[in-house]
Design a protein around this motif. Structure first.
Motif, PDB file in Angstrom:
ATOM      1  N   ILE A   1      30.911  79.902  27.930  1.00  0.00           N
ATOM      2  CA  ILE A   1      31.410  79.360  26.664  1.00  0.00           C
ATOM      3  C   ILE A   1      30.466  78.239  26.254  1.00  0.00           C
ATOM      4  O   ILE A   1      30.109  77.384  27.074  1.00  0.00           O
ATOM      5  N   VAL A   2      30.074  78.240  24.993  1.00  0.00           N
ATOM      6  CA  VAL A   2      29.356  77.103  24.422  1.00  0.00           C
ATOM      7  C   VAL A   2      30.085  76.727  23.140  1.00  0.00           C
ATOM      8  O   VAL A   2      30.450  77.599  22.344  1.00  0.00           O
ATOM      9  N   LEU A   3      30.368  75.441  22.985  1.00  0.00           N
ATOM     10  CA  LEU A   3      31.040  74.914  21.801  1.00  0.00           C
ATOM     11  C   LEU A   3      30.292  73.687  21.315  1.00  0.00           C
ATOM     12  O   LEU A   3      29.682  72.967  22.112  1.00  0.00           O
TER      13      LEU A   3
ATOM     14  N   PRO B   1      37.757  82.648  30.757  1.00  0.00           N
ATOM     15  CA  PRO B   1      38.092  81.302  30.291  1.00  0.00           C
ATOM     16  C   PRO B   1      37.756  81.136  28.812  1.00  0.00           C
ATOM     17  O   PRO B   1      36.695  81.562  28.352  1.00  0.00           O
ATOM     18  N   LYS B   2      38.674  80.528  28.086  1.00  0.00           N
ATOM     19  CA  LYS B   2      38.484  80.220  26.666  1.00  0.00           C
ATOM     20  C   LYS B   2      38.888  78.772  26.446  1.00  0.00           C
ATOM     21  O   LYS B   2      39.824  78.272  27.067  1.00  0.00           O
TER      22      LYS B   2
ATOM     23  N   ALA C   1      42.348  78.185  28.611  1.00  0.00           N
ATOM     24  CA  ALA C   1      43.263  79.227  29.083  1.00  0.00           C
ATOM     25  C   ALA C   1      42.447  80.232  29.880  1.00  0.00           C
ATOM     26  O   ALA C   1      41.302  80.528  29.530  1.00  0.00           O
ATOM     27  N   VAL C   2      43.031  80.740  30.970  1.00  0.00           N
ATOM     28  CA  VAL C   2      42.363  81.746  31.804  1.00  0.00           C
ATOM     29  C   VAL C   2      43.353  82.847  32.173  1.00  0.00           C
ATOM     30  O   VAL C   2      44.557  82.610  32.256  1.00  0.00           O
ATOM     31  N   ASN C   3      42.833  84.037  32.368  1.00  0.00           N
ATOM     32  CA  ASN C   3      43.588  85.130  32.973  1.00  0.00           C
ATOM     33  C   ASN C   3      43.315  85.050  34.468  1.00  0.00           C
ATOM     34  O   ASN C   3      42.158  85.018  34.885  1.00  0.00           O
TER      35      ASN C   3
END
Length: 176
Positions: A54-56, A110-111, A122-124
């Motif tokens: 993830i990159v934000l 992961p988000k 949040a993760v599964n």
């Protein structure tokens, strides 16, 4: 693949490597292995390049946020690796963190969301063995954004395993 746009840069991270571009499309860096963000940091974030990146761009602080998981598994557990830039320049330096997610549950997909009071995730979750992985419910967390933006090494994570609430919860996506 995913990417983020800031005032002067675009960063794209595809599975195991990322590249940084200026707004005119000139490549400034990359492709670079994701784990290089943790070079010299030690531990599974430096030695694993497991992906799910993830990159934000954190527009509230003019910072870049990078994350991927590290999945050594077994007795080493499962980690979420986070790097937050020390300025608005994604080619510069980073404050780096390794948060142990669990000893037994893999933190898949992961988000993240950016909020003034934290970085939300949040993760599964899955439990894995030699025979494969099985669904283990939704996990959520918040990270101390103010400390991470300041580069404080003691930033913490508060996590909650929602499997006991409802094992059918899954696929949550935090908003920004």
């Amino acid at each position: 693949p995913n990417g983020a746009v800031g005032p002067n840069h675009y960063v794209q991270w595809v599975n195991l490597s990322f590249s940084i571009y200026d707004k005119s499309g000139t490549k400034l860096m990359g492709p670079t292995k994701g784990s290089t963000l943790w070079s010299g940091f030690g531990g599974p974030c430096e030695t694993s390049n497991d992906g799910d990146p993830i990159v934000l761009y954190d527009h509230l602080a003019d910072r870049w946020f990078f994350s991927q998981f590290a999945l050594p598994g077994g007795s080493d557990g499962y980690y979420q690796c986070i790097a937050v830039s020390t300025s608005g320049d994604p080619t510069g330096s980073y404050a780096r963190y390794a948060f142990k997610w669990s000893d037994t549950k893999l933190n898949d997909y992961p988000k993240f969301g950016v909020w003034p009071d934290g970085y939300y995730m949040a993760v599964n979750q899955f439990t894995c063995s030699f025979f494969g992985c099985s669904w283990a419910g939704q996990g959520v967390a918040v990270f101390e954004r103010d400390k991470m933006v300041a580069g404080h090494p003691g930033a913490r994570m508060i996590a909650k395993d929602l499997a006991s609430v409802d094992i059918n919860l899954g696929g949550m996506l935090p908003s920004s």
